[in-house]
Design an enzyme around this catalytic site. Sequence first.
Site, mmCIF file in Angstrom:
data_model
loop_
_atom_site.group_PDB
_atom_site.id
_atom_site.type_symbol
_atom_site.label_atom_id
_atom_site.label_comp_id
_atom_site.label_asym_id
_atom_site.label_seq_id
_atom_site.Cartn_x
_atom_site.Cartn_y
_atom_site.Cartn_z
ATOM 1 N N SER A 33 38.986 24.372 51.051
ATOM 2 C CA SER A 33 40.160 25.211 50.790
ATOM 3 C C SER A 33 41.445 24.558 51.282
ATOM 4 O O SER A 33 41.429 23.754 52.220
ATOM 5 C CB SER A 33 40.001 26.563 51.492
ATOM 6 O OG SER A 33 38.842 27.200 51.062
HETATM 7 N N1 SAH Z 1 35.070 26.867 53.719
HETATM 8 C C1 SAH Z 1 34.698 25.683 53.007
HETATM 9 C C2 SAH Z 1 34.947 25.807 51.530
HETATM 10 C C3 SAH Z 1 33.756 26.306 50.876
HETATM 11 S S1 SAH Z 1 33.778 26.307 49.128
HETATM 12 C C4 SAH Z 1 35.416 24.476 53.551
HETATM 13 O O1 SAH Z 1 36.254 24.627 54.442
HETATM 14 O O2 SAH Z 1 35.106 23.374 53.116
HETATM 15 C C5 SAH Z 1 32.528 27.547 48.918
HETATM 16 C C6 SAH Z 1 31.165 27.141 49.344
HETATM 17 O O3 SAH Z 1 30.308 28.249 49.107
HETATM 18 C C7 SAH Z 1 30.579 25.968 48.581
HETATM 19 O O4 SAH Z 1 30.190 24.978 49.482
HETATM 20 C C8 SAH Z 1 29.369 26.567 47.860
HETATM 21 O O5 SAH Z 1 28.274 25.666 47.745
HETATM 22 C C9 SAH Z 1 29.037 27.742 48.755
HETATM 23 N N2 SAH Z 1 28.245 28.800 48.125
HETATM 24 C C10 SAH Z 1 28.273 29.244 46.850
HETATM 25 N N3 SAH Z 1 27.378 30.249 46.683
HETATM 26 C C11 SAH Z 1 26.793 30.439 47.891
HETATM 27 C C12 SAH Z 1 25.790 31.340 48.369
HETATM 28 N N4 SAH Z 1 25.217 32.247 47.573
HETATM 29 N N5 SAH Z 1 25.420 31.242 49.652
HETATM 30 C C13 SAH Z 1 25.980 30.321 50.494
HETATM 31 N N6 SAH Z 1 26.933 29.455 50.094
HETATM 32 C C14 SAH Z 1 27.331 29.515 48.815
#
Ligand code: SAH
Length: 220
Positions: free
Chosen positions: A68
């Site tokens: 993000s």
């Molecule tokens: N906060 C993170 C950004 C994450 S992007 C950072 O600072 O880098 C959102 C993330 O959610 C991705 O890595 C994706 O793989 C994960 N995601 C998607 N669906 C999910 C689920 N059902 N359970 C856990 N993680 C999930």
Amino acid sequence: MQTNGVEDKFAQARRQMLEHDLKGRDITDPGVLKVMAEIRRQEFIPPSYRFQAYADGPLPIGCGQTISQPYIVALMTQALRVNQHCEVLEIGTGSGYQTAVLCKLAKKVYTVEKCNELSESAQAVLGRLGIKNVEFYIGDGSCGWREKRTFDRIIVTAALPQIPHVLADQLIDEGLMVAPVGSGGVQELILGEKKKGKLLQRNICDVRFVKILGKYGFEE
Ligand code: SAH
């Protein structure tokens, strides 16, 4: 190998991010500003994008996912009002940057990621940075933490169609939750507060997040 010149450039970019993109907007929480001034965001970014580590936007991290925008990390963390007594559940570990920010402010962070590769890479980075107050789990975070228990704070870093009951049930009374909610390309960033068993929700602002895929998320 990184030279001092490169390190100076990262430090300068980090100061610029702090002054312009965080303080220059509405980030005022001293704790949030302090940890984001300390954490080397470049450690969490794949080599080909590292030079943009402090840019004012999201960046690709692999598995079709993004880290993000720094401002959004700050805004969500500030809204969550985390303190040293808080146990925090994070859904969507991704690069681990938001996890690291939370670890520096909370007692302990429990973080769930569905993509093995991302969780393993985040575990390696946080390990290298000496961050120990964290537990990682690889699985579907739309169902909450793997055991039945509650948390003081919950943060979801990918979009949910709505906040699932299973997740709201894992928040303590008086606890806070922040999550992007909505089915379109633009979602509402929701701040939820549990009062007498009910999750009261208010909209903070519009955001754009990747989608949560899973049982209570979107279809794969
Ligand atoms: N906060 C993170 C950004 C994450 S992007 C950072 O600072 O880098 C959102 C993330 O959610 C991705 O890595 C994706 O793989 C994960 N995601 C998607 N669906 C999910 C689920 N059902 N359970 C856990 N993680 C999930």
